[in-house]
Enzyme design. Structure first.
Site: not given
Ligand code: NAD
Ligand code: LMR
Length: 326
Positions: A17, A112, A159, A162, A187
């Site tokens: 975020g 959600q 991905d 990357r 993913h």
């Molecule tokens: P983070 O822990 O830094 O932030 C997550 C935020 O979500 C926290 O501030 C938390 O309070 C909030 N949160 C938790 N539950 C919630 C809810 N019900 N409603 C609203 N907010 C809520 O984590 P991050 O590093 O920002 O990662 C977030 C997610 O994205 C993780 O699941 C991570 O694995 C995923 N991610 C996905 C990809 C992708 O390629 N698809 C890449 C990187 C990370």
């Molecule tokens: C990523 O691909 O970097 C994210 O999905 C975070 C993870 O758990 O690998």
């Protein structure tokens, strides 16, 4: 200037975020002529932190920000939203697979999904980033029966990017010289990064690399890149994930170049023999705000085996969350 659109972001006080919001606000996602109203969702303990993020957004004096609000109620944050980025979820730590997060995060996405169904714009574009992203997107979608299922997508653009970077390094070319990269499937570590249709500077990529590099280096590196970043940084990827989310939403909305395509995880319509209804990453082209799967690509035995393995994993994930699917 266009009329403002509403962009909801969950997990607004998290790592992703913190990178994502400033890019949306500066116009990277929807263009320099598109004002945005930001609607942030967080959990109650993070409301102070999200207020701090809003103070910083204010202090940037972004010309395109037409308003912003924060809430811990999904029905408020998603109200009339045109774009929703579902980031808020628990990230994995070292040694975990993304599907280990299924239990922890699935409940978030079903609640959600219901809220999106009730209050979002009927043309909303939803991107699930929180892991396991594909199955979370499916959970949200199935809990939103009044919306077109195609409103719901998941992110494999990280991905895809990357894979471009790895192939660019190997062929000493720039990522902009590479076209028609594809990520198939989930993913996760079963995803299939496929260069068989890709070109580098106009010539087939497959002719410029050998099969052993493909099998022993390229595919596993892309599949395991998330874990490698967690190992190196101690936290999961954040700025690159935010950048990929920007790319995904921008291309969906504003279109892809005619000579190229991108990878998006979208509801399977059965194309390429993939089970209907799972959220599977395909090569897509976007025109007039709609995505379409690129059809008619040849699939050899090497590719078919890998496309089926990642499909199988998504079917298993779907079966594991059956109780959350109405
Ligand atoms: P983070 O822990 O830094 O932030 C997550 C935020 O979500 C926290 O501030 C938390 O309070 C909030 N949160 C938790 N539950 C919630 C809810 N019900 N409603 C609203 N907010 C809520 O984590 P991050 O590093 O920002 O990662 C977030 C997610 O994205 C993780 O699941 C991570 O694995 C995923 N991610 C996905 C990809 C992708 O390629 N698809 C890449 C990187 C990370
Ligand atoms: C990523 O691909 O970097 C994210 O999905 C975070 C993870 O758990 O690998």
């Amino acid at each position: 200037m266009k009329a403002p659109v509403r962009v909801a972001v969950t997990g607004a006080a998290g790592q992703i975020g913190y990178s994502l919001l400033f890019r949306i606000a500066s116009g990277d996602m929807l263009g320099p002529d598109q004002p945005v109203v930001l609607q942030l969702l967080e959990v109650p303990p993070a409301m102070d932190a999200v207020q701090g993020v809003m103070m910083e957004l204010e202090d940037c004096a972004f010309p395109l920000v037409a308003g912003m609000s924060a809430s811990d109620q999904a029905e408020e944050a998603f109200k009339d939203a045109d774009y929703i980025l579902l980031v808020g979820a628990k990230p994995r730590g070292p040694g975990m697979e993304r599907k280990d997060l299924l239990e922890a995060n699935a409940a978030i996405f079903s609640a959600q999904g219901k809220a999106i169904n009730d209050v979002a714009s009927r043309n909303v574009r939803v991107l699930a980033v929180g892991n396991p992203a594909n199955t979370n997107a499916m959970i949200a979608q199935r809990n939103a029966p009044d919306l077109d299922p195609r409103c719901f997508t998941a992110m494999t653009r990280l991905d895809h990017n990357r894979a471009l970077a790895q192939l660019g390094n190997k062929t000493s070319s720039h990522v902009t010289d590479i076209k028609r990269m594809t990520i198939w499937g989930n993913h996760s570590a079963t995803q299939y990064p496929d260069i068989s249709h890709a070109t580098v500077a106009g010539t087939p990529a497959a002719d410029q690399v050998d099969q052993s590099w493909l099998e022993e280096s390229f595919i596993p590196t892309v599949q395991q890149r998330g874990a490698a970043i967690i190992k190196a940084r101690g936290q999961s990827s954040a700025a690159s994930a935010a950048s990929a989310a920007i790319d995904h939403m921008r291309d969906w909305t504003l279109g892809t170049p005619a000579d190229d395509w991108v990878s998006m995880a979208i509801p399977s319509d059965g194309s390429y023999g993939i089970s209907e209804g799972i959220i599977y990453s395909f090569p897509v082209r976007c025109v007039d705000g709609r995505y379409e799967i690129v059809q008619g690509l040849d699939v050899d035995d090497f590719s078919r085996e890998r496309m089926n393995a990642t499909e199988q994993e998504l079917v298993e994930e779907r079966d594991a969350v059956k109780h959350l699917l109405p």
